[in-house]
Design an enzyme around this catalytic site. Structure first.
Site, PDB file in Angstrom:
ATOM      1  N   HIS A   1      41.192  44.469  27.687  1.00 31.45           N
ATOM      2  CA  HIS A   1      40.066  44.072  28.573  1.00 31.45           C
ATOM      3  C   HIS A   1      38.447  44.497  28.188  1.00 31.45           C
ATOM      4  O   HIS A   1      38.204  45.495  28.167  1.00 31.45           O
ATOM      5  CB  HIS A   1      40.314  44.361  30.031  1.00 31.45           C
TER       6      HIS A   1
ATOM      7  N   SER B   1      33.944  42.194  33.689  1.00 33.28           N
ATOM      8  CA  SER B   1      35.175  41.963  34.481  1.00 33.28           C
ATOM      9  C   SER B   1      34.605  41.513  35.808  1.00 33.28           C
ATOM     10  O   SER B   1      33.346  40.617  35.605  1.00 33.28           O
ATOM     11  CB  SER B   1      36.111  43.105  34.691  1.00 33.28           C
TER      12      SER B   1
ATOM     13  N   ASP C   1      42.471  38.972  26.225  1.00 33.90           N
ATOM     14  CA  ASP C   1      41.967  39.669  27.154  1.00 33.90           C
ATOM     15  C   ASP C   1      43.029  39.289  28.216  1.00 33.90           C
ATOM     16  O   ASP C   1      43.320  38.394  28.943  1.00 33.90           O
ATOM     17  CB  ASP C   1      40.541  39.356  27.909  1.00 33.90           C
TER      18      ASP C   1
END
Length: 514
Positions: free
Chosen positions: A480, A224, A452
């Site tokens: 994710h 991320s 995602d």
């Protein structure tokens, strides 16, 4: 508030908020996309920085096979002889023939790498753990590394509960007032640290850690926001890269409010995937059997919570308004395994009880049962606001929200208005919208998941194309990030690259796991 965070599975409501996620970012909030302008690459340390690079790390046992230590870095890299701060680390020693250290970052910004490191046995494969010391660290301003603290638990409750879909001038004024109060509190309590918590400084810290760990090249897994941290590192230190895996990638060239809009659309896509899956389960709480009909039911639920807060059985006095409901819905969208929890929570919410959704919102914000918070909310905003040039006019957020809700009706308002504190931030941003190329670096693997919710696949495509040696690895899946999510295709490709430096074929798309 934009949301970028690492992989984690929400516990069932019965387990409560004590089983916190490994990391996160606040508010429907923010990843950062920019590196410092007019800064030369920092490939070689200056003589003034050499003492930091040559420092010895004193490791001590900290339970369950882990060792903990602390590294010293300058608060301001332009004045290395000035004040120093500590970076906390945790490592799980390699179980076999050691290749070196593997640094990991869970995302956020604001996610604790110490907590993520504690989960190393589930985060990394046994094959990787055999050959690398797994090292987690809290970036500057986060967790145990000179944490930024701005507000009390009750003040953060009030901030998180601000009406992030303001319908009247009075509600807009309240959002502006609350956002300014957040920024002012950080300016009052963390003024000295705020200018120095940007991603470029954290990347320089990583190079100090690399050297202190005894590695000639950095091996790194970032998820991320951690992909942005890794990309900035590679751009600053391309010749110091050994192997970087950037999973759930962020595109550093996308402007802030456009990034918000794209992320809001990503949540809508994930929500539709959840609904399609829900119809295949007998416990699906929607009366409609079409995605469009279920979306309308959710719209009605949000309007209901906006007008009359849902029931809260936790006894903490919080009103479960629309903002808390949205946070509660967003949280389990990160993990396909958590979708049954969301089905149950929505079933209760349709009957007027929002407690389960509130529990999940607490997990996202890392709010403890006693009402206290970790510092991830403050760190998230502080890093975002210094990394990226957000608009200074509140009207820009109103206009952005009005456009975002046209294509992301359930999340556009919340993601867009959540960045408003940056309009009032007491420290000038040091970043710019620009591509990161890391010219001269060896192959860097960029991983993207097709559905995602937080970091859309197009961002992985963007980052991989910008990096001069970027290699795109895709996963046709939900949730994710991709590594460690059940795809043997992704896991094998990443493991082979980390260990043998053999990247996957450019553009490989791993099939959906059924």
């Amino acid at each position: 508030m934009k949301i970028f965070r690492s992989r984690r599975v929400p516990p069932t409501p019965a387990r409560g908020a004590a089983a916190a996620f490994l990391a996160l970012a606040l508010a429907v909030t923010g990843c950062t996309h920019a590196q410092e302008e007019a800064k030369p690459r920092a490939e070689a340390p200056t003589p003034a920085l050499q003492p930091f690079y040559s420092q010895h790390l004193d490791w001590k046992d900290c339970g369950d096979g882990f060792q903990c230590s602390r590294a010293e870095v300058p608060l301001d890299y332009s004045a290395p002889s000035g004040e120093k701060i500590g970076i906390s680390l945790i490592r799980l020693p390699a179980t076999g023939k050691r290749v070196g250290s593997l640094l990991i970052n869970p995302g956020g910004p604001g996610g604790s790498g110490i907590q993520y490191g504690r989960a190393a046995r589930s985060v990394l494969s046994a094959k990787v753990r055999s050959q690398f010391d797994i090292v987690g660290f809290d970036p500057r301003g986060v967790g145990e590394s000179s944490p930024i603290r701005c507000m009390s638990g009750s003040e953060l409750d009030a901030y998180a509960g601000l009406d992030a879909s303001p319908d009247t001038p009075a509600e807009v004024a309240a959002m502006e007032k609350g956002s300014k109060a957040f920024a002012d509190a950080c300016g009052a309590k963390a003024a000295q640290l705020l200018p120095h918590v940007g991603t470029a400084d954290a990347a320089r810290d990583m190079d100090v850690l690399r050297a202190a760990l005894g590695d000639s090249g950095l091996t790194y897994l970032g998820k991320s926001y951690g992909t942005y941290l890794g990309a900035v590192y590679a751009d600053l230190f391309p010749k110091k890269v050994r192997a970087l895996v950037l999973d759930g990638a962020v595109d550093p060239s996308v402007p802030a409010l456009k990034s918000n809009e794209t992320q809001a659309v990503g949540f809508e896509v994930a929500l539709k995937a959840f609904l399609q899956d829900c119809f295949e389960d007998g416990a699906c709480p929607f009366s409609s059997r079409t995605v469009e009909g279920a979306m309308d039911e959710l719209t009605a639920l949000l309007k209901k919570a906006d007008a009359h807060p849902l029931k809260n059985t936790l006894g903490d006095g919080r009103e479960i308004n629309e903002s808390w409901v949205v946070l509660g819905i967003v949280t389990p969208l990160y993990e396909r395994q958590a979708w049954p929890v969301l089905r149950q929570a929505l079933g209760h919410a349709f009957n007027g009880d929002g407690t389960d959704l509130l529990r999940m919102a607490d997990l996202m914000l890392d709010r403890k049962p006693d009402g206290s918070y970790s510092n991830q909310t403050e760190a998230n905003m502080a890093i975002n606001c210094v990394d990226h040039p957000y608009p200074k006019e509140p009207s820009a957020y109103a206009e952005g929200a009005a456009e975002a809700v046209k294509i992301a009706p359930h999340f556009g308002n919340f993601v867009m208005w959540g960045s408003l504190p940056c309009a009032y931030w007491p420290v000038a941003p040091k970043g710019a919208d620009k591509k990161l190329t890391a010219a001269g670096a060896p192959p860097i693997v960029v991983v993207g998941t097709s559905r995602d919710p937080a970091t859309p696949y197009e961002w992985a495509e963007g980052l991989a194309s910008q990096l001069s040696s970027g290699v795109l690895l895709g996963y046709d899946g939900d949730g994710h990030t991709a590594y460690g999510m059940g795809s043997t295709c992704v896991d094998k490709a990443v493991d082979d690259y980390l260990i043998s430096l053999k990247p996957p074929k450019q553009g490989t798309m791993c099939p959906k796991v059924t």
